[in-house]
Design a protein around this motif. Structure first.
Motif, short mmCIF file in Angstrom:
data_model
loop_
_atom_site.label_atom_id
_atom_site.label_comp_id
_atom_site.label_asym_id
_atom_site.label_seq_id
_atom_site.Cartn_x
_atom_site.Cartn_y
_atom_site.Cartn_z
N ALA A 63 0.82 -1.21 0.00
CA ALA A 63 0.00 0.00 0.00
C ALA A 63 0.86 1.27 0.00
O ALA A 63 0.57 2.23 0.71
N ILE A 64 1.93 1.26 -0.80
CA ILE A 64 2.83 2.42 -0.88
C ILE A 64 2.23 3.45 -1.81
O ILE A 64 1.95 3.17 -2.97
N ASP A 65 2.00 4.65 -1.29
CA ASP A 65 1.36 5.72 -2.05
C ASP A 65 2.37 6.31 -3.03
O ASP A 65 3.35 6.95 -2.62
N TRP A 66 2.14 6.11 -4.32
CA TRP A 66 3.12 6.54 -5.33
C TRP A 66 3.15 8.06 -5.51
O TRP A 66 4.08 8.59 -6.09
N LEU A 67 2.14 8.76 -4.98
CA LEU A 67 2.13 10.22 -5.08
C LEU A 67 2.80 10.88 -3.87
O LEU A 67 3.29 12.00 -3.97
N ALA A 68 2.82 10.19 -2.73
CA ALA A 68 3.39 10.78 -1.51
C ALA A 68 4.81 10.30 -1.25
O ALA A 68 5.57 10.97 -0.53
N SER A 69 5.21 9.18 -1.81
CA SER A 69 6.53 8.59 -1.52
C SER A 69 7.61 9.22 -2.41
O SER A 69 7.31 9.87 -3.41
N TYR A 70 8.86 9.00 -2.01
CA TYR A 70 9.97 9.50 -2.82
C TYR A 70 11.25 8.73 -2.47
O TYR A 70 11.33 8.07 -1.43
N SER A 71 12.23 8.81 -3.37
CA SER A 71 13.56 8.27 -3.12
C SER A 71 14.59 9.26 -3.63
O SER A 71 14.59 9.61 -4.81
N LEU A 72 15.45 9.71 -2.74
CA LEU A 72 16.52 10.63 -3.13
C LEU A 72 17.71 9.90 -3.74
O LEU A 72 18.69 10.54 -4.14
N TYR A 73 17.64 8.56 -3.81
CA TYR A 73 18.69 7.79 -4.47
C TYR A 73 18.43 7.63 -5.97
O TYR A 73 19.30 7.15 -6.69
N SER A 74 17.23 7.98 -6.43
CA SER A 74 16.83 7.69 -7.81
C SER A 74 17.83 8.24 -8.82
O SER A 74 18.23 7.55 -9.77
N ASP A 75 18.24 9.50 -8.64
CA ASP A 75 19.15 10.11 -9.61
C ASP A 75 20.49 9.39 -9.65
O ASP A 75 21.06 9.14 -10.72
N ASN A 76 21.02 9.02 -8.45
CA ASN A 76 22.31 8.34 -8.41
C ASN A 76 22.24 6.93 -8.98
O ASN A 76 23.21 6.42 -9.55
N LEU A 77 21.07 6.28 -8.82
CA LEU A 77 20.94 4.89 -9.24
C LEU A 77 20.50 4.75 -10.69
O LEU A 77 20.59 3.66 -11.26
N SER A 78 20.00 5.84 -11.30
CA SER A 78 19.46 5.74 -12.65
C SER A 78 20.53 5.26 -13.64
O SER A 78 20.25 4.46 -14.55
N SER A 79 21.76 5.73 -13.47
CA SER A 79 22.82 5.31 -14.39
C SER A 79 23.11 3.81 -14.25
O SER A 79 23.40 3.13 -15.23
N TYR A 80 23.00 3.30 -13.00
CA TYR A 80 23.20 1.86 -12.79
C TYR A 80 22.12 1.08 -13.52
O TYR A 80 22.41 0.10 -14.23
N PHE A 81 20.86 1.48 -13.35
CA PHE A 81 19.75 0.78 -14.02
C PHE A 81 19.90 0.84 -15.54
O PHE A 81 19.71 -0.15 -16.23
N ASP A 82 20.25 2.03 -16.05
CA ASP A 82 20.39 2.19 -17.50
C ASP A 82 21.52 1.34 -18.05
O ASP A 82 21.46 0.84 -19.18
N GLN A 83 22.57 1.17 -17.25
CA GLN A 83 23.74 0.42 -17.72
C GLN A 83 23.57 -1.09 -17.56
O GLN A 83 23.99 -1.86 -18.42
N HIS A 84 22.95 -1.52 -16.46
CA HIS A 84 22.92 -2.95 -16.15
C HIS A 84 21.60 -3.62 -16.46
O HIS A 84 21.54 -4.86 -16.50
N VAL A 85 20.51 -2.86 -16.62
CA VAL A 85 19.21 -3.48 -16.90
C VAL A 85 18.78 -3.19 -18.34
O VAL A 85 18.64 -4.09 -19.16
N ALA A 86 18.58 -1.91 -18.66
CA ALA A 86 18.18 -1.52 -20.01
C ALA A 86 18.49 -0.04 -20.19
O ALA A 86 18.33 0.75 -19.24
N PRO A 87 18.92 0.37 -21.40
CA PRO A 87 19.29 1.78 -21.61
C PRO A 87 18.12 2.75 -21.40
O PRO A 87 18.35 3.92 -21.10
#
Length: 603
Positions: A438-462
């Motif tokens: 029941a995680i509210d996608w409008l109220a929640s946040y992650s400040l790691y998203s920007d730092n981790l985006s390059s990892y996801f783009d490189q190791h999962v899909a561009p």
């Protein structure tokens, strides 16, 4: 080696009880003690810790029930800080807040913990097979690995030189030994000889040292789609899970404990209801570890401190848990610590602060609430460990917060949010709709998203980051459109806006909703998450193109492929790539038939 404070073998009378106020005791004649020293109270030898000193008067928080105590009874000194014993035997154990093994207490004292019960924190008689790795004549320092013990089928326990200890290795043992028998001997620079057992004793309130702290760059994969996709946490990150009663905080933490990308799990039940802790104690041994195929307990340490236990022990349980986590981090392991819940810990701080007659802060919590919370969360992180061989270890801390009535504006939630970088806000409305997690996608946040985006783009899909960003944008647009729908009805929207609502409904129900009790849906790999989200967005893009080609909205919304998209999450990982390719091919074919089948007729 430090004295065993639980046994209190060398204690002596130093003070006298003057006042008893619940778990707080005031004693006189305490001029020789120091802050956070452990004492034994009365002839019942109850465990206590000094939390305030005024001249020779000391305020002591007692970790056991104080009923029946009175003025004039003695207080015994141990001369030691509240400490934990760190050695083989931690894994699979169930401790209370001050590291007393509950199974041993049950065997000796029955279902209720007897006051003043004396039990060893770890088994001092059990022999472990020690395999040396250090060589005689080597120059060793704190953190260097002496050898290993196979503590469980899932955990190789690395025996380290204690911090601040250094010298030349003169002798090392090989074979079976207890945790208190010497297994190595060092000769220090000063010429002294130091014998080292497997066991280390460490004060819980003092963080264990490390080389340096490193900014985390890799995600801790949890297999929970709403977390990994929208609000990821880094290895070595800190997160809070606030939510009202019944919103699923405990189940979220159970899922993370089972599926998170971690080597060691430390679960701290801090002031939780007894039936919830019973569920944990019964379920964890039964849960099959997906990493090893064995019981999850083979790499887990449980600390159980229920709401009916003495309130002061709640505070100690958090420190006990994080110190054990630091010990395994120093071996180079990835550790995840779950604290459920820090609100109960804060309530214990508030009660003790009130009894100390300290100036109250907001809602009666002590003024130092924020700093105490920060002390806990700041002990997490990715670090370069001391010693050789070179290694990195992480502690990822996830704390549940139980705000009264789900009001996250209260002090504990607000103080936590100023510290953590991930906020998984649980919604009572989603829980009532049976939408879990029941995680509210409008109220929640992650400040790691920007730092981790390059990892996801490189190791999962561009296109991972682009795909996730677009999904979030669609969910935000849906929220705005729903306001219009509530006011004037769905007929006021254009067909493209109504198609957007169909797309976001699929994202919510088919993607973000996840069944923790389904064998397949309980865990989703990053590759499958990327593929599932891609199928939904591809259907939406092709739907927009079909509407531009004058295909009726009712035909797009009623496509047969929509139902198959909803069943994607139940496709096993091994078959998903093939199923996804087939789904996209069938989607292309069905859209082609729609485009050839005539123009729109309004609906």
């Amino acid at each position: 080696m430090a004295k065993d404070i639980v046994q209190g073998a060398d204690s002596q009378i130093i003070g006298t009880i003057e006042k008893v106020s619940g778990p707080l005791i005031v004693a006189t004649g305490m001029g020789a003690v120091q802050m956070y020293d452990v004492v034994r109270v009365s002839e019942k030898r109850l465990i206590g810790e000094i939390i305030e000193l005024r001249g020779d008067r000391a305020s002591i928080q007692v970790y056991e029930e104080t009923a029946g105590l009175g003025p004039g009874e003695p207080v015994y000194s141990t001369g030691e800080a509240l400490s934990v014993e760190l050695a083989p035997g931690l894994i699979e154990s169930i401790f209370d807040g001050i590291q007393r093994p509950l199974e041993v207490i049950y065997q000796r004292a029955g279902e209720r913990i007897s006051r003043g019960v004396d039990v060893p924190k770890l088994d001092k008689d059990k022999k472990w097979e020690f395999t040396p790795t250090a060589k005689v004549g080597a120059s060793l320092k704190g953190g260097d690995i002496l050898g290993t013990v196979q503590e469980s089928p899932a955990v190789l326990h690395k025996i380290m030189v204690p911090p601040k200890t250094a010298g030349v290795l003169e002798w090392i043992f090989s074979g079976e030994a207890t945790i208190i028998e010497p297994i190595a001997r060092l000769k220090t620079d000063g010429g002294a000889t130091v014998e080292l057992p497997m066991m280390q004793v460490w004060p819980v309130r003092r963080p264990r040292p490390y080389g340096e702290k490193i900014a985390p760059t890799e995600p801790m994969v949890t297999g929970q789609r709403v977390i990994d996709t929208l609000f990821p946490i880094a290895k070595g990150g800190v997160a809070a899970v606030p939510g009202p009663f019944g919103s699923g905080k405990t189940v979220v933490q159970h899922q993370l404990a089972k599926w998170a990308d971690a080597d060691i799990i430390v679960y701290v039940g801090c002031g939780e209801r007894g039936n919830e802790m019973t569920d944990v104690l019964l379920e964890f041994p039964e849960l099959k570890d997906p990493r090893t195929g064995l019981s999850l307990m083979k790499r887990t340490v449980l600390i159980a401190n229920t709401s009916d236990m003495p309130v002061a022990a709640r505070e100690a349980s958090i420190y006990t848990g994080i110190t054990i986590a630091e010990y395994f981090r120093d071996m180079g392991y990835r550790v995840a610590i779950m604290a459920d819940s820090t609100s109960r810990w804060a309530e214990a701080l508030r009660e003790m602060s009130g009894r100390l007659e300290e100036m109250p802060g907001e809602e009666g919590y002590p003024a130092y609430l924020s700093s105490r919370l920060a002390e806990f969360y700041e002990r997490a992180g990715l670090v370069a460990c001391l010693g050789a061989p070179q290694r990195q270890g992480t502690i990822s801390a996830i704390g549940a917060v139980s705000p009264p009535g789900g009001d996250t504006s209260e002090p504990v939630s607000q103080a936590t949010l100023r510290i953590v970088k991930v906020f998984w806000g649980l919604s009572a409305d989603l829980a009532y709709q049976r939408h879990f997690p029941a995680i509210d996608w409008l109220a929640s946040y992650s400040l790691y998203s920007d730092n981790l985006s390059s990892y996801f783009d490189q190791h999962v899909a561009p296109d991972w980051s682009a795909r996730v960003g677009r999904a979030m944008l669609l969910l935000q647009e849906e929220s705005e459109l729903q306001e219009i729908v509530r006011l004037v009805g769905v007929d006021a929207l254009g067909f493209k806006e109504r198609l957007l609502l169909e797309c976001t409904r699929s994202i919510r129900e088919d993607y973000l909703h996840q069944n923790a009790f389904d064998e397949v849906d309980t865990y989703t790999s990053l590759e499958k998450q990327h593929g599932m989200l891609g199928v939904i967005l591809t259907w939406y893009d092709k739907g927009l193109a079909a509407l531009d080609a004058d295909v009726a909205f009712s035909k797009v919304a009623g496509m047969q492929i929509v139902e198959r998209i909803g069943r994607m999450k139940y496709v096993a990982e091994a078959q998903f790539a093939q199923a996804q390719a087939q789904l996209l091919a069938d989607m292309e074919e069905e859209y082609a038939s729609l485009t050839e089948g005539g123009t729109a007729d309004g609906e």
